[in-house]
Scaffold this motif. Sequence first.
Motif, mmCIF file in Angstrom:
data_model
loop_
_atom_site.group_PDB
_atom_site.id
_atom_site.type_symbol
_atom_site.label_atom_id
_atom_site.label_comp_id
_atom_site.label_asym_id
_atom_site.label_seq_id
_atom_site.Cartn_x
_atom_site.Cartn_y
_atom_site.Cartn_z
ATOM 1 N N GLU A 491 0.823 -1.210 0.000
ATOM 2 C CA GLU A 491 0.000 0.000 0.000
ATOM 3 C C GLU A 491 0.860 1.264 0.000
ATOM 4 N N ASP A 492 2.178 1.073 0.135
ATOM 5 C CA ASP A 492 3.107 2.204 0.110
ATOM 6 C C ASP A 492 3.403 2.553 -1.350
ATOM 7 N N THR A 493 3.025 3.725 -1.776
ATOM 8 C CA THR A 493 3.203 4.109 -3.182
ATOM 9 C C THR A 493 4.679 4.207 -3.578
ATOM 10 N N ALA A 494 5.546 4.357 -2.588
ATOM 11 C CA ALA A 494 6.980 4.444 -2.878
ATOM 12 C C ALA A 494 7.664 3.084 -2.839
ATOM 13 N N SER A 495 6.901 2.035 -2.579
ATOM 14 C CA SER A 495 7.489 0.703 -2.451
ATOM 15 C C SER A 495 8.082 0.234 -3.779
ATOM 16 N N THR A 496 9.203 -0.436 -3.702
ATOM 17 C CA THR A 496 9.828 -1.008 -4.898
ATOM 18 C C THR A 496 9.514 -2.495 -5.033
ATOM 19 N N LEU A 497 8.663 -3.032 -4.134
ATOM 20 C CA LEU A 497 8.292 -4.438 -4.217
ATOM 21 C C LEU A 497 7.421 -4.687 -5.450
ATOM 22 N N ARG A 498 7.694 -5.796 -6.125
ATOM 23 C CA ARG A 498 6.888 -6.196 -7.265
ATOM 24 C C ARG A 498 6.584 -7.694 -7.163
ATOM 25 N N VAL A 499 5.447 -8.059 -7.750
ATOM 26 C CA VAL A 499 5.007 -9.458 -7.733
ATOM 27 C C VAL A 499 5.726 -10.228 -8.839
ATOM 28 N N VAL A 500 6.232 -11.412 -8.478
ATOM 29 C CA VAL A 500 6.760 -12.345 -9.481
ATOM 30 C C VAL A 500 5.911 -13.610 -9.444
ATOM 31 N N LYS A 501 5.787 -14.261 -10.592
ATOM 32 C CA LYS A 501 4.914 -15.424 -10.733
ATOM 33 C C LYS A 501 5.656 -16.576 -11.401
ATOM 34 N N GLY A 502 5.222 -17.789 -11.091
ATOM 35 C CA GLY A 502 5.621 -18.963 -11.856
ATOM 36 C C GLY A 502 6.593 -19.921 -11.229
ATOM 37 N N GLY A 503 7.350 -19.514 -10.199
ATOM 38 C CA GLY A 503 8.340 -20.429 -9.642
ATOM 39 C C GLY A 503 9.568 -20.530 -10.540
ATOM 40 N N SER A 504 10.591 -21.242 -10.050
ATOM 41 C CA SER A 504 11.837 -21.289 -10.817
ATOM 42 C C SER A 504 12.572 -22.604 -10.628
ATOM 43 N N TRP A 505 13.718 -22.674 -11.294
ATOM 44 C CA TRP A 505 14.581 -23.844 -11.222
ATOM 45 C C TRP A 505 15.192 -24.019 -9.827
ATOM 46 N N MET A 506 15.092 -22.987 -8.986
ATOM 47 C CA MET A 506 15.649 -23.064 -7.646
ATOM 48 C C MET A 506 14.595 -23.432 -6.596
ATOM 49 N N ASP A 507 13.342 -23.684 -7.042
ATOM 50 C CA ASP A 507 12.242 -23.937 -6.109
ATOM 51 C C ASP A 507 11.667 -25.337 -6.273
ATOM 52 N N GLY A 508 11.002 -25.798 -5.207
ATOM 53 C CA GLY A 508 10.323 -27.088 -5.255
ATOM 54 C C GLY A 508 9.032 -27.008 -6.058
ATOM 55 N N PRO A 509 8.418 -28.166 -6.372
ATOM 56 C CA PRO A 509 7.219 -28.220 -7.212
ATOM 57 C C PRO A 509 6.061 -27.369 -6.719
ATOM 58 N N THR A 510 5.866 -27.270 -5.405
ATOM 59 C CA THR A 510 4.727 -26.526 -4.864
ATOM 60 C C THR A 510 4.772 -25.046 -5.242
ATOM 61 N N GLU A 511 5.979 -24.500 -5.368
ATOM 62 C CA GLU A 511 6.123 -23.083 -5.707
ATOM 63 C C GLU A 511 5.675 -22.764 -7.135
ATOM 64 N N LEU A 512 5.512 -23.799 -7.966
ATOM 65 C CA LEU A 512 5.198 -23.590 -9.380
ATOM 66 C C LEU A 512 3.701 -23.429 -9.642
ATOM 67 N N ARG A 513 2.872 -23.471 -8.610
ATOM 68 C CA ARG A 513 1.422 -23.361 -8.804
ATOM 69 C C ARG A 513 1.055 -21.989 -9.374
ATOM 70 N N ILE A 514 0.066 -21.933 -10.250
ATOM 71 C CA ILE A 514 -0.316 -20.696 -10.935
ATOM 72 C C ILE A 514 -0.684 -19.580 -9.959
ATOM 73 N N SER A 515 -1.409 -19.910 -8.896
ATOM 74 C CA SER A 515 -1.878 -18.859 -7.985
ATOM 75 C C SER A 515 -0.790 -18.359 -7.047
ATOM 76 N N ASN A 516 0.320 -19.074 -6.954
ATOM 77 C CA ASN A 516 1.385 -18.683 -6.045
ATOM 78 C C ASN A 516 2.103 -17.423 -6.551
ATOM 79 N N PHE A 517 2.656 -16.666 -5.633
ATOM 80 C CA PHE A 517 3.411 -15.475 -6.012
ATOM 81 C C PHE A 517 4.360 -15.101 -4.885
ATOM 82 N N ARG A 518 5.281 -14.207 -5.236
ATOM 83 C CA ARG A 518 6.175 -13.626 -4.241
ATOM 84 C C ARG A 518 6.256 -12.128 -4.471
ATOM 85 N N ASP A 519 6.507 -11.389 -3.388
ATOM 86 C CA ASP A 519 6.791 -9.962 -3.481
ATOM 87 C C ASP A 519 8.286 -9.769 -3.240
ATOM 88 N N ILE A 520 8.986 -9.252 -4.244
ATOM 89 C CA ILE A 520 10.434 -9.047 -4.098
ATOM 90 C C ILE A 520 10.795 -7.647 -4.591
#
Length: 537
Positions: A491-520
């Motif tokens: 909710e902070d307009t100055a925040s540099t956090l952005r949503v990433v989707k999809g999981g990666s080669w460094m993550d386990g299978p559960t992280e690859l779910r479509i609805s999953n996301f991270r803020d980085i």
Amino acid sequence: MSKSMRRNRFAILLVSVCFALVGGIAFAKTSPELVKQEDGFYYGFGKGATAEEASLDAKRDLVSSALTATLRAVDAKASRVTASDESVKARLGDIKPYAEAKKGSSPAVTYRIKITDWDKKEKVYADTLRAGLAARVDALPGKLNFSDKMTEALAVLAALDDAGETELLTAQPAGTELLSRKVEAICADASKALVLTLSVKDGFISPASKFSVKAADPSGNPVSGFTLAVTWETPSLPTDAAVTDPTPVLATVRTDSLGSADIDYPVSDDYRNRPVTLTVTTAFSSSVPSSAALKRLDAADAVDACYVHFDDVNNAFPSVSVPAGEFNAGAVAQDTRAGRKEAARVVTTGSYAIDVGPVTNARYAAFLHATRAESVPEYFDNSDYNQGNQPVVGISVKDAEAYADWLSAQTGSKYRLPTEEEWEKAARAGKETIYPWGDDSPADSKNANYKGNGSFDTPSPAGAFESGKNDWGLVDMAGNVWEWTSSTHSEDTASTLRVVKGGSWMDGPTELRISNFRDIDGEMGYPDVGFRLVKEE
């Protein structure tokens, strides 16, 4: 045989060997290259298939030695001086051999000349050469035509080089200024008035692109009848081309009455569908390849363009259309691993197209090349991450947006990062599934690049998992690399956090779910985060 007899025979043999060695040394003069050199002389040695070839080779060596000695008297580090056969003959036409190989041996000869005699001969030669060239140099400022002036100036420099006098012949008999420096200064001053312009600027090119260069003075007046050097080459950047480093293509062109010259694109397939560089320079140094001054002028006059060649741009950036309307975002009912943050919700989007796969290193390298970027992603020098067909990683949201803006300018279409909802809608392909291919975990059929997939422990080539496609043909929507979106949950307009989707080669299978996301942090680059773009329709 007695011991005394054996000793006597050994002594006789030893004496014979010594006599043979001494005799060989005494008669060494029969081999011209072994002639003892005396002070006060210049020497030249030569060999050849015929006596004539050996003679000319020896004269070349003598002239080169004499000129080099003269030059090194003022510049101890000077390179060895060479002269053309014609100038060698003009200098030493009447000299007699000092030593020759024996008859029946391979032709070889040695010449020598007293240094005082050489100096007399060389003064006559230099004075004659100077008289002829100085008059031509004095006439150069009066030549108004650029091509005529440069052609004559280069001819004078070539004549000096031909005679081995570039660093020796002064403009005046008792002067200190080299005639070559005087001519080089005229060339440098004249070249300041030359402007080269390429018809096609940096960016995309196709088989239909036509290339030309125009030579003019600062007022726009054409420079006609002028020779230019053309070079096509490829940059050392990631590529998906079969040949990573094709041989540069070199050519020369001559300007017409309007100062223009057409340039042909290389016909080799190695120059298709990849970044390429066109460089056009003056060709001054081709007249005198040994001239460092002319090489500097060529470099100073150079113009270049950074292109990206595509046979078909649409094929190079394939996308899939996503229809406008509502869809169910967030966790699907059968997803027992979904957390509270993935709550189901109904979302409405407009229509758009989305890239079939993540942006690869090859495509991102094309952007870096065409924009003349001064920096590259952090992992571009790491062979685990920089293959042409791997997703580009190590870039920030700002980097991805810069790529999108560039691609928009090149194609005329509006490209941008997808929102979280646009990304998720495309990944579902109209279905209510946990993963892009269905509900089965990627661990069941190994249809994505995740930690422990058994095939890759780095980012995999885009689309490497055929069974991981969704119903719309999109690849790598799960696994391989997380993908940036333009969304944030802060909710902070100055925040540099952005949503990433999809999981990666460094993550386990559960992280690859479509609805999953991270803020980085969107200002950072990561080894497991890439992106794909949407194109507005």
